[in-house]
Write a protein that holds these residues in place. Structure first.
Motif, PDB file in Angstrom:
ATOM      1  N   SER A 630      -5.123 -31.452 -30.391  1.00  0.00           N
ATOM      2  CA  SER A 630      -4.482 -31.678 -31.687  1.00  0.00           C
ATOM      3  C   SER A 630      -2.968 -31.647 -31.580  1.00  0.00           C
ATOM      4  N   PRO A 631      -2.372 -32.657 -30.962  1.00  0.00           N
ATOM      5  CA  PRO A 631      -0.903 -32.737 -30.913  1.00  0.00           C
ATOM      6  C   PRO A 631      -0.346 -33.093 -32.287  1.00  0.00           C
ATOM      7  N   ASP A 632       0.952 -32.879 -32.462  1.00  0.00           N
ATOM      8  CA  ASP A 632       1.598 -33.283 -33.704  1.00  0.00           C
ATOM      9  C   ASP A 632       1.488 -34.793 -33.867  1.00  0.00           C
ATOM     10  N   VAL A 633       1.166 -35.228 -35.086  1.00  0.00           N
ATOM     11  CA  VAL A 633       1.020 -36.651 -35.390  1.00  0.00           C
ATOM     12  C   VAL A 633       1.778 -36.946 -36.680  1.00  0.00           C
ATOM     13  N   THR A 634       2.466 -38.083 -36.705  1.00  0.00           N
ATOM     14  CA  THR A 634       3.189 -38.515 -37.902  1.00  0.00           C
ATOM     15  C   THR A 634       2.654 -39.848 -38.375  1.00  0.00           C
ATOM     16  N   LEU A 635       2.407 -39.955 -39.681  1.00  0.00           N
ATOM     17  CA  LEU A 635       2.113 -41.236 -40.314  1.00  0.00           C
ATOM     18  C   LEU A 635       3.370 -41.699 -41.021  1.00  0.00           C
ATOM     19  N   GLU A 636       3.728 -42.965 -40.842  1.00  0.00           N
ATOM     20  CA  GLU A 636       4.938 -43.494 -41.467  1.00  0.00           C
ATOM     21  C   GLU A 636       4.677 -44.888 -42.019  1.00  0.00           C
ATOM     22  N   VAL A 638       5.815 -48.355 -42.313  1.00  0.00           N
ATOM     23  CA  VAL A 638       6.711 -49.244 -41.578  1.00  0.00           C
ATOM     24  C   VAL A 638       7.315 -50.286 -42.514  1.00  0.00           C
ATOM     25  N   SER A 639       6.501 -50.824 -43.401  1.00  0.00           N
ATOM     26  CA  SER A 639       6.972 -51.823 -44.357  1.00  0.00           C
ATOM     27  C   SER A 639       6.034 -51.853 -45.547  1.00  0.00           C
ATOM     28  N   GLY A 640       6.547 -52.324 -46.667  1.00  0.00           N
ATOM     29  CA  GLY A 640       5.732 -52.472 -47.846  1.00  0.00           C
ATOM     30  C   GLY A 640       5.773 -51.259 -48.758  1.00  0.00           C
ATOM     31  N   PRO A 641       5.030 -51.315 -49.866  1.00  0.00           N
ATOM     32  CA  PRO A 641       5.071 -50.254 -50.877  1.00  0.00           C
ATOM     33  C   PRO A 641       4.138 -49.101 -50.536  1.00  0.00           C
ATOM     34  N   GLY A 642       4.270 -48.027 -51.300  1.00  0.00           N
ATOM     35  CA  GLY A 642       3.321 -46.934 -51.212  1.00  0.00           C
ATOM     36  C   GLY A 642       3.957 -45.617 -50.871  1.00  0.00           C
ATOM     37  N   GLU A 643       3.130 -44.555 -50.934  1.00  0.00           N
ATOM     38  CA  GLU A 643       3.648 -43.221 -50.688  1.00  0.00           C
ATOM     39  C   GLU A 643       2.544 -42.261 -50.287  1.00  0.00           C
ATOM     40  N   PHE A 644       2.926 -41.298 -49.477  1.00  0.00           N
ATOM     41  CA  PHE A 644       2.135 -40.109 -49.223  1.00  0.00           C
ATOM     42  C   PHE A 644       2.631 -39.029 -50.187  1.00  0.00           C
ATOM     43  N   PRO A 645       1.931 -37.903 -50.284  1.00  0.00           N
ATOM     44  CA  PRO A 645       2.457 -36.856 -51.168  1.00  0.00           C
ATOM     45  C   PRO A 645       3.841 -36.379 -50.779  1.00  0.00           C
ATOM     46  N   THR A 646       4.198 -36.547 -49.503  1.00  0.00           N
ATOM     47  CA  THR A 646       5.512 -36.119 -49.027  1.00  0.00           C
ATOM     48  C   THR A 646       6.544 -37.243 -49.024  1.00  0.00           C
ATOM     49  N   GLY A 647       6.153 -38.431 -49.422  1.00  0.00           N
ATOM     50  CA  GLY A 647       7.081 -39.564 -49.432  1.00  0.00           C
ATOM     51  C   GLY A 647       6.605 -40.669 -48.507  1.00  0.00           C
ATOM     52  N   THR A 648       7.521 -41.212 -47.694  1.00  0.00           N
ATOM     53  CA  THR A 648       7.180 -42.345 -46.835  1.00  0.00           C
ATOM     54  C   THR A 648       6.665 -41.918 -45.468  1.00  0.00           C
ATOM     55  N   THR A 649       6.732 -40.634 -45.165  1.00  0.00           N
ATOM     56  CA  THR A 649       6.174 -40.118 -43.914  1.00  0.00           C
ATOM     57  C   THR A 649       5.464 -38.798 -44.179  1.00  0.00           C
ATOM     58  N   ILE A 650       4.522 -38.478 -43.289  1.00  0.00           N
ATOM     59  CA  ILE A 650       3.872 -37.173 -43.357  1.00  0.00           C
ATOM     60  C   ILE A 650       3.549 -36.749 -41.940  1.00  0.00           C
ATOM     61  N   ARG A 651       3.847 -35.490 -41.633  1.00  0.00           N
ATOM     62  CA  ARG A 651       3.674 -34.987 -40.264  1.00  0.00           C
ATOM     63  C   ARG A 651       2.589 -33.912 -40.247  1.00  0.00           C
ATOM     64  N   PHE A 652       1.650 -34.059 -39.331  1.00  0.00           N
ATOM     65  CA  PHE A 652       0.552 -33.110 -39.165  1.00  0.00           C
ATOM     66  C   PHE A 652       0.793 -32.272 -37.908  1.00  0.00           C
ATOM     67  N   ALA A 653       0.554 -30.976 -38.010  1.00  0.00           N
ATOM     68  CA  ALA A 653       0.696 -30.074 -36.861  1.00  0.00           C
ATOM     69  C   ALA A 653      -0.390 -29.007 -36.944  1.00  0.00           C
ATOM     70  N   SER A 654      -0.819 -28.531 -35.805  1.00  0.00           N
ATOM     71  CA  SER A 654      -1.914 -27.563 -35.773  1.00  0.00           C
ATOM     72  C   SER A 654      -1.541 -26.232 -36.401  1.00  0.00           C
TER      73      SER A 654
END
Length: 862
Positions: A630-636, A638-654
Motif C-alpha cells: 500500500s504505497p502512497d497513491v494520488t488521484l489527480e 488531468v483535464s476536464g471538469p469535476g472534483e474530489f472532496p479535497t478538490g482536484t487531487t486526493i492523496r491516499f496513504a496507509s
C-alpha cells in the motif's frame, strides 16, 4: 461581481408533462427544477446575508449536496455552528400567475429561509424534507434565496445523542416547484391496496389538493393506474368543490385490478398512479406516484409474511455518510450503497437511525430491498446529563421538564414528515419509532414508555396500513410499547420468544480494519442457524458500512464495507453464504509495479449533483496481479471538469485518514459541468493509469472560463474538550452483557442494572464462569468496582480486550474482602479497551454471584 444564475426550465427526473389527449400534448402543468448548482457558502453567522444586495463575491462557490465539514474522513469531531448559503435565481414573467415553492429534501438541522431579505419559513429537524411557498416574495428578474443553517446541539430537538456524526449542511437536493394555483400538495398522495390477494385487489388513493385561488371552484381529480410499461390498468375520477385558499382530500377507490404483479425482493415490480386535476377541460396539474402491490403480516409465533408466504429476511443497518463527502451523498451513491448490500445476498435494510433520503426508499423499491424506516429518537452511552455539545453524551430524552414538551413535539413532527414523505414506498414494511432511547437521564424512562405508546398511536392514525416497531428495545421495559420489538446486541439472546413479533435489529458489531477476517461476526446470535427461530422475523447486521461517529478510536469501523465503499472480507463471507459466490483470492505482498484505475461506470448522468462515479485504484505487480502493498497513491484531474472532496487531487496513504489498505483505495468523484474528464492515478516509481469520465448535460466545461474547483486540503477537525471527571460516569450501565452461563432468572444483564438487589449467577454446573460487558466505545479504563452480595467472597480476575478475542489482565482482586462486599480496583494500565470480563475460580461450596459491576474511564481519544 455577484454571481447571477438564470434558472433554465428543463424537466428533471420527477418532473414531467402528462397528456390526457392529443390536443393537450406538451402542456406543462408542473415543473420541478433542481437547483443544486451554484450556491455561495460561508461558515459563520452573517445576518445581513439575507439581503438581495449583500456582496457574497468572496464566499465559496459550492454545489449541493453539501456539508459543513467537507472534506470529512471519520473524525470524532466536526465543525459545529452556523453556515450561510446564498443563491440567485431569475424569475420569468411567465410565472406571474403560478405558485412557486422551495423543496428541501434535508438540511441539518435548524434552517431559516429568506427570499429577497424577507423571512420565508423555517424548519427544525435534520432528516426530513420540507416545502415552503415563496410565491408572495418573488419578483420578476433577479431574486436571492438565503439559508441560515446551524447544527448546534439543542436540548429541545431530536436527536440529542447517537453513535454517529452530526455535521451540518444542505446535504440533500433542493428544488424549485412551479404549479398552478390548484395543485397536488407536497407529497400529497397516499396510496394503499386494501384487501389485496394474489387474485386481485383495489387501489385506494387519498389525494390532498390545494386551491390557492381567491375564489372557490369545482374540480375533477382523475387517477390512472399504469404498469411499468405505461399501459393503463385502471382509472377512477372524482369531482369536488374546494373553497378559496384551502385544501381538501379526495378519496378514491379503483375497480379491482385482476392478478397484479406483486412487489417482492426477487421481483420488485412497480406501478404508477398518475394524478391529474381538471377545471372542466383545462388540465391544471399532473403528479406521479410510484407504488407496488404487496401485503405484509407480522406474527408473534410464526414471524414475517410477505404476500401471504413466510419470509425470513436477512440484512444490515446502514448509515448515510461516506468518505470525504460526509452526509452529502448523491442519489447515485445512494443507489450504489443499496445495491452493494443487495449484491451480497441480503434483502433487508434497517435505515439507522433516522429517516433516510427519498432516493434511498426509491432505490429499495426498484432494487428489491425490504426497508425498516426509522424516526430519529435516539440514545447512546454517556453521562446522560444535559449538555451544550454533541460529545458529552446527553440522554435521549430531556431531564429538564421545561424542555420536554418541545422535544416531544420535535419527535412527533419528524414522525409526521417521515411518514408523509415515504408512505407510498412498497419496500417500507414498518415504521420504527426510535433506537435505544433507554439511554436516558435518571427518572425519565417512565415518561419514555408512555411517549412511545403515544407515538405508536399517532403512527397508526397517520398510516393504518403498517405496524409500528420499537427499535433497540432490549432495555428499559419498552419492547412492548409498539407492535414489533427490535432487539439489539444481547437482546438477541435475552428476549427469546418474547410473545410479540420481533427482529434482531443489530447483531455483530465487529470492528475490523479492511480487509478484516473472513467471518460472519455473529456476536450474540452465535450463528445464523441459532438465530432463525420460527417466531423470529429477521435479522440485521451492525452494520453495512463504516461510518463517522463521535465515539472514539476505531468504533466507526464496524461495517462489512469500509467508509470508502470497498468491501471487507466479511462482505465476501455473506456473499458466499447467501449467493454461493466464492470469495476472491486473498492478495499477498509483492513487488509494486503498476496501478490499475477503475470506475463503476464511465458516465455521470447530469450536472445537478444527483449522480457520481466511484473510482477504485489497485496496486499490482508487473504482471497485473493485485498485491497487498500500500504505497502512497494520488488521484489527480488531468483535464476536464469535476472534483474530489479535497478538490482536484486526493492523496491516499496507509497512515492517513484518507487511507490505502491491502493495496486498494477508492473515492467518489462528481462533476457539475458537462464534458470529458481525465483522471490519473500516480505513485512514485509505479506505472500510472488513467480513466475518462464523461458528464452529460449543461453547462459545458470550458477550460479557462469555467470557475476553478475549490481546493480543500484535508485537516482533521479538533476541538478543545472540557475536562470530565472520569469517575463520575459508570460506562458499563446499561451496556450489552454476556456470560459463560446463566441460572434461571439470574441473567448477565442483572449485574449492570444499577440494582444491587439483583445479581448474575452462572449455572451450578459451570466450572469456568465469567461475566462480560461490551462498553460500546473504546475507553481507557481507570477504575472497576465489583459489588458482591454481603458476606460472599470469590476469587476473580479482571481482563480487558479491544476486539473480544485478545485479552489481558488489568487486575486481580485479593482477599480480604470489604465487609460491604464491594471491591474497588484501580487500573494503571492505559491500554484502550472496549470489552471487560470478570472471570472466576469456581468453588463448588460457594456458587458465584455478581450483584453489580461499575466501570469508569475516559474515551480513548481524550
Amino acid at each position: 461581481m455577484r454571481l447571477a444564475i438564470i434558472v433554465i426550465l428543463f424537466l428533471l427526473p420527477g418532473a414531467f408533462t402528462y397528456s390526457q389527449s392529443p390536443g393537450k400534448a406538451g402542456l406543462e402543468t408542473r415543473q420541478r427544477i433542481n437547483i443544486n448548482r451554484d450556491w455561495k457558502f460561508l461558515h459563520g453567522d452573517y445576518p445581513e446575508a439575507r439581503q438581495l444586495s449583500y456582496d457574497d463575491e468572496k464566499w465559496n462557490l459550492v454545489h449541493l449536496p453539501h456539508n459543513f465539514s467537507i472534506p470529512y474522513f471519520q473524525s470524532t469531531r466536526w465543525y459545529t455552528g452556523y453556515g450561510w448559503y446564498r443563491r440567485h435565481v431569475h424569475i420569468t414573467e411567465q410565472w406571474k400567475n403560478k405558485r412557486v415553492s422551495l423543496e428541501f429534501e434535508g438540511a441539518f438541522r435548524e434552517a431559516e429561509i429568506f427570499v429577497n431579505g424577507q423571512p420565508a419559513g423555517s424548519h427544525n429537524g435534520g432528516y426530513t424534507g420540507f416545502s415552503i411557498d415563496i410565491t408572495h416574495l418573488l419578483t420578476a428578474g433577479d431574486n436571492v434565496i438565503a439559508v441560515r443553517l446551524n447544527n448546534r446541539w439543542n436540548a429541545r430537538l431530536a436527536p440529542r445523542n447517537g453513535d454517529h456524526n452530526f455535521t451540518g449542511g444542505i446535504y440533500r437536493d433542493v428544488y424549485l416547484v412551479v404549479t398552478n394555483n390548484v395543485h397536488v400538495d407536497w407529497y400529497g398522495t397516499y396510496i394503499t391496496t386494501p384487501g389485496l390477494s394474489k387474485d386481485g385487489g383495489r387501489v385506494a388513493i387519498e389525494t390532498e389538493v390545494s386551491n390557492q385561488n381567491k375564489h372557490s371552484g369545482v374540480y375533477t381529480l382523475k387517477t390512472d393506474i399504469v404498469d411499468a410499461n405505461g399501459k393503463l390498468v385502471t382509472s377512477v375520477s372524482a369531482r369536488q368543490s374546494i373553497a378559496a385558499t384551502t385544501s381538501v382530500v379526495f378519496k378514491q377507490l379503483t375497480p379491482e385490478v385482476k392478478k397484479p404483479r406483486l412487489w417482492h425482493p426477487s421481483n420488485p415490480y412497480l406501478y404508477k398512479a398518475i394524478t391529474t386535476i381538471w377545471d372542466n377541460q383545462k388540465l391544471l396539474d399532473s403528479y406521479e406516484t410510484s407504488f407496488g402491490f404487496r401485503w405484509v403480516r407480522w406474527t408473534a409465533d410464526s414471524g414475517f409474511f410477505l404476500n401471504g408466504e413466510h419470509y425470513y429476511f436477512k440484512g444490515a443497518n446502514a448509515h448515510q455518510d461516506q468518505a470525504g463527502w460526509a452526509s452529502a451523498v448523491t442519489n447515485g451513491a445512494i443507489v450504489r450503497d443499496v445495491k452493494m448490500i443487495k449484491d451480497c445476498g441480503m434483502d433487508f435494510i434497517r435505515g439507522s437511525h433516522y429517516p433516510h433520503d427519498p432516493a434511498f426508499s426509491a432505490a429499495c423499491d426498484s432494487l428489491g430491498m425490504l426497508l425498516w424506516q426509522e424516526n430519529d429518537f435516539w440514545g447512546s452511552g454517556g453521562d446522560q446529563k444535559e449538555t451544550d455539545n454533541w460529545y458529552s453524551g446527553a440522554g435521549a430524552f430531556p431531564s429538564n421538564k421545561e424542555d420536554q414538551p418541545y422535544f416531544e413535539e420535535s419527535v412527533k413532527t419528524n414522525l409526521r414528515e417521515m411518514i408523509r414523505i415515504h408512505r407510498n414506498h412498497p419496500s417500507i414494511i414498518v415504521w420504527s419509532m426510535c433506537n435505544e432511547p433507554f439511554f436516558t437521564g435518571w427518572g425519565t424512562i417512565g415518561r419514555i414508555r408512555e411517549f412511545l405508546k403515544e407515538l405508536t398511536t399517532l403512527t397508526h392514525q397517520l398510516d393504518p396500513s403498517r405496524m409500528v416497531a420499537i427499535g433497540g428495545c432490549q432495555r428499559g421495559e419498552i419492547d412492548k410499547t409498539g407492535d414489533i420489538a427490535g432487539y439489539n446486541g444481547d437482546g438477541a439472546r435475552l428476549f427469546l420468544n418474547p410473545g410479540i413479533p420481533s427482529v434482531v435489529t443489530e447483531y455483530g458489531s465487529t470492528i475490523a480494519i479492511r480487509p478484516g477476517k473472513y467471518t460472519a461476526g455473529w456476536g450474540d446470535m452465535t450463528s445464523q442457524q441459532d438465530s432463525i427461530f420460527p417466531w423470529r422475523s429477521g435479522q440485521a447486521l451492525w452494520c453495512a458500512f463504516d461510518y463517522g461517529t463521535r465515539a472514539s478510536g476505531d468504533f466507526g469501523l464496524m461495517g462489512m464495507i469500509d467508509y470508502f465503499r470497498v468491501p471487507k472480507n466479511q462482505w465476501y463471507w455473506y456473499r458466499n453464504e447467501y449467493k454461493h459466490i466464492a470469495p476472491p483470492e486473498a492478495v499477498k505482498n509483492g513487488v509494486p509495479a503498476k496501478l490499475q484505475l477503475a470506475v463503476d461506470k464511465n458516465t455521470i448522468n447530469g450536472t445537478n449533483g444527483t449522480d457520481d462515479v466511484l473510482l477504485t485504484v489497485t496496486v499490482t505487480d508487473k504482471t497485473g496481479r493485485p498485491i497487498s502493498n500500500s504505497p502512497d497513491v494520488t488521484l489527480e484531474i488531468v483535464s476536464g471538469p469535476g472534483e474530489f472532496p479535497t478538490g482536484t487531487t486526493i492523496r491516499f496513504a496507509s497512515n492517513s485518514d484518507i487511507y490505502i489498505r491491502d493495496g486498494k483505495a477508492a473515492i467518489t468523484f462528481r462533476s457539475y459541468y458537462g464534458g470529458k474528464t481525465v483522471v490519473k492515478a500516480v505513485s512514485e516509481g509505479l506505472v500510472a493509469d488513467s480513466v475518462v469520465i464523461e458528464t452529460l448535460g449543461t453547462p459545458r466545461f470550458v477550460s479557462g472560463s469555467t470557475p476553478n474547483t475549490t481546493e480543500r486540503p484535508y485537516v482533521r477537525y479538533t476541538i478543545e474538550k472540557k475536562t470530565v471527571d472520569d469517575r463520575s460516569v459508570n460506562i458499563a450501565y446499561p451496556k450489552p452483557t454476556r456470560a459463560s452461563s446463566e441460572a434461571t432468572g439470574k441473567t448477565a444483564n442483572l449485574a449492570n442494572d444499577k440494582d444491587i438487589r439483583s445479581c448474575w449467577q452462572p449455572n451450578i454446573s459451570d466450572t469456568a464462569s465469567w461475566w462480560q460487558v461490551d462498553l460500546e466505545n473504546v475507553y481507557v479504563i481507570t477504575e472497576v468496582r465489583l459489588q458482591f452480595p454481603l458476606q460472599e467472597k470469590f476469587d476473580c480476575t479482571v481482563d480487558i480486550s479491544a476486539d473480544n478475542q485478545n485479552w489481558h489482565a488489568i487486575a486481580k482482586p485479593r482477599n480480604p474482602f470489604p465487609a460491604d462486599g464491594k471491591l474497588v480496583v484501580p487500573v494503571s494500565n492505559a491500554t484502550p479497551a472496549r470489552f471487560l470480563r470478570v472471570s472466576f475460580r469456581n468453588d463448588p461450596n460457594n456458587q458465584v454471584k455478581l450483584a453489580e459491576v461499575e466501570v469508569f474511564g475516559k474515551t480513548a481519544d481524550d
